[in-house]
Design a protein around this motif. Structure first.
Motif, mmCIF file in Angstrom:
data_model
loop_
_atom_site.group_PDB
_atom_site.id
_atom_site.type_symbol
_atom_site.label_atom_id
_atom_site.label_comp_id
_atom_site.label_asym_id
_atom_site.label_seq_id
_atom_site.Cartn_x
_atom_site.Cartn_y
_atom_site.Cartn_z
ATOM 1 N N UNK A 93 -10.904 -73.705 25.537
ATOM 2 C CA UNK A 93 -11.168 -73.624 24.103
ATOM 3 C C UNK A 93 -11.716 -72.252 23.701
ATOM 4 N N UNK A 94 -12.293 -71.522 24.673
ATOM 5 C CA UNK A 94 -12.805 -70.172 24.376
ATOM 6 C C UNK A 94 -11.694 -69.254 23.853
ATOM 7 N N UNK A 95 -10.441 -69.576 24.151
ATOM 8 C CA UNK A 95 -9.332 -68.737 23.663
ATOM 9 C C UNK A 95 -8.671 -69.370 22.443
ATOM 10 N N UNK A 96 -9.417 -70.201 21.704
ATOM 11 C CA UNK A 96 -8.781 -70.968 20.612
ATOM 12 C C UNK A 96 -8.194 -70.105 19.496
ATOM 13 N N UNK A 97 -8.622 -68.847 19.390
ATOM 14 C CA UNK A 97 -8.065 -67.955 18.360
ATOM 15 C C UNK A 97 -6.824 -67.219 18.858
ATOM 16 N N UNK A 98 -6.428 -67.470 20.093
ATOM 17 C CA UNK A 98 -5.240 -66.795 20.626
ATOM 18 C C UNK A 98 -4.075 -67.768 20.572
ATOM 19 N N UNK A 99 -3.079 -67.444 19.765
ATOM 20 C CA UNK A 99 -1.904 -68.318 19.629
ATOM 21 C C UNK A 99 -0.659 -67.484 19.349
ATOM 22 N N UNK A 100 0.392 -67.749 20.078
ATOM 23 C CA UNK A 100 1.645 -66.998 19.888
ATOM 24 C C UNK A 100 1.565 -65.605 20.489
ATOM 25 N N UNK A 101 0.586 -65.393 21.352
ATOM 26 C CA UNK A 101 0.361 -64.048 21.890
ATOM 27 C C UNK A 101 1.137 -63.811 23.181
ATOM 28 N N UNK A 102 1.434 -62.545 23.430
ATOM 29 C CA UNK A 102 1.929 -62.122 24.735
ATOM 30 C C UNK A 102 0.796 -61.328 25.366
ATOM 31 N N UNK A 103 0.179 -61.908 26.368
ATOM 32 C CA UNK A 103 -1.001 -61.301 26.998
ATOM 33 C C UNK A 103 -0.556 -60.549 28.246
ATOM 34 N N UNK A 104 -0.745 -59.248 28.235
ATOM 35 C CA UNK A 104 -0.310 -58.436 29.375
ATOM 36 C C UNK A 104 -1.324 -58.506 30.514
ATOM 37 N N UNK A 105 -0.842 -58.892 31.673
ATOM 38 C CA UNK A 105 -1.671 -58.904 32.889
ATOM 39 C C UNK A 105 -0.842 -58.166 33.927
ATOM 40 N N UNK A 106 -0.877 -56.848 33.832
ATOM 41 C CA UNK A 106 0.085 -56.021 34.560
ATOM 42 C C UNK A 106 -0.525 -54.725 35.081
ATOM 43 N N UNK A 107 -1.872 -54.678 35.106
ATOM 44 C CA UNK A 107 -2.588 -53.478 35.560
ATOM 45 C C UNK A 107 -2.241 -52.235 34.719
ATOM 46 N N UNK A 108 -1.693 -52.458 33.526
ATOM 47 C CA UNK A 108 -1.405 -51.322 32.643
ATOM 48 C C UNK A 108 0.036 -50.847 32.664
ATOM 49 N N UNK A 109 0.896 -51.598 33.356
ATOM 50 C CA UNK A 109 2.306 -51.189 33.490
ATOM 51 C C UNK A 109 2.976 -50.961 32.136
ATOM 52 N N UNK A 110 2.756 -51.922 31.216
ATOM 53 C CA UNK A 110 3.446 -51.844 29.920
ATOM 54 C C UNK A 110 2.966 -50.685 29.055
ATOM 55 N N UNK A 111 1.855 -50.070 29.446
ATOM 56 C CA UNK A 111 1.350 -48.937 28.670
ATOM 57 C C UNK A 111 2.153 -47.657 28.952
#
Ligand SMILES: NC(=O)c1ccc[n+]([C@@H]2O[C@H](COP(=O)([O-])OP(=O)(O)OC[C@H]3O[C@@H](n4cnc5c(N)ncnc54)[C@H](O)[C@@H]3O)[C@@H](O)[C@H]2O)c1
Length: 256
Positions: free
Chosen positions: A237-255
């Motif tokens: 529930x702590x992430x209840x404001x996150x919806x429809x998101x693409x969360x990058x967990x890639x060590x910064x690759x997409x940057x």
């Protein structure tokens, strides 16, 4: 600290290996009852034994979630078997052979699409039908760098993961009023068993030479536990404001 998923029921696909196994162990340690599905019976039972040895609860179902029956059976294991469903983690996935479109075989295309894209849709369909009537829930889709970029894998895998991102956003918008959240993780390179799903003899070397340039800027390889932590956060529930998101967990690759 009290367990943050106490009393919750979580369905995880591909729970026998890699990120699915790490997520099963982490979310079980937070008190969730895990309903773990996979086609690999031996590895699935090994994960369940580990969860149980650590004092957690994990129910297993061996089956192919790329069929409607397999997908519905896994959701029913939660809704009918446990009487509730709080979180669905669409994690199971397979690679293609890094084929550029000129080399794609229909059989590979359909197989990759059915495991990586049809299955998350079919599982989400059954889950949302139940969650809508029972106060909502959370769906976490394990996408990929190939869900937003063009150089991580072949045409089939890339199209399937872009599809997962679209499915995520659409589901998030359609069912927000019902209290259902849906997010995707843009996973970088992780040390798992996924290379077992590649046919080494069929690797498209010409396309691979191009993809390799993008692979070359990967800041580093992640561990399955790194992604399990993100799965956990998006389940809470702590992430209840996150919806429809693409969360990058890639060590910064997409940057890059
Ligand atoms: N490893 C990476 O570098 C990486 C990067 C980005 C995204 N991903 C994604 O992460 C997710 C998890 O992959 P992983 O790397 O942990 O791989 P993995 O091969 O270690 O685990 C995937 C599990 O899914 C299971 N599975 C495959 N097809 C299935 C089916 N039809 N029905 C039921 N279970 C099935 C496999 O048996 C396996 O246990 C996948 O969606 C993958 O595309 C992986």
């Amino acid at each position: 600290m009290s367990q943050r998923l106490a009393g919750k029921v979580v369905v995880i696909t591909g729970a026998a290996s890699g990120m699915g196994a790490a997520s099963a162990k982490l979310l079980a340690s937070e008190g969730a009852t895990i309903i773990g599905g996979d086609v690999n019976a031996e590895r699935l039972e090994a994960v369940a034994s580990e969860v149980q040895a650590a004092g957690g609860k994990m129910v297993t179902l061996v089956g192919d979630i790329s069929t409607k029956e397999g997908a519905n059976a896994l959701i029913a294991k939660a809704t009918e078997g446990e009487g509730r469903l709080d979180v669905l983690v669409n994690n199971a996935g397979i690679m293609d052979n890094f084929e550029g479109v000129a080399k794609v075989e229909d059989q590979v295309w359909h197989r990759v699409m059915s495991v990586n894209l049809y299955a998350p849709m079919a599982l989400s369909r059954a889950a949302v039908q139940w969650m809508k009537e029972h106060g909502g829930g959370a769906i976490v889709n394990v996408a990929s760098a190939a869900g937003v970029g063009g150089g991580a894998a072949g045409a089939a895998y890339t199209a399937s993961k872009h599809g997962v991102v679209g499915l995520t956003k659409n589901t998030a918008i359609a069912y927000a009023p019902a209290g259902i959240r849906c997010n995707a993780i843009i996973v970088g390179a992780v040390a798992t068993n996924i290379m077992e799903s590649i046919n080494q003899e069929k690797i498209d070397q010409e396309a691979m030479a191009q993809f390799g340039k993008w692979h070359g800027v990967t800041p580093g390889q992640l561990q399955p536990e790194d992604i399990a932590n993100v799965v956990l956060f998006l389940s809470l529930d702590e992430s209840k404001m996150i919806n429809g998101a693409t969360v990058e967990a890639d060590a910064g690759w997409m940057a890059h």
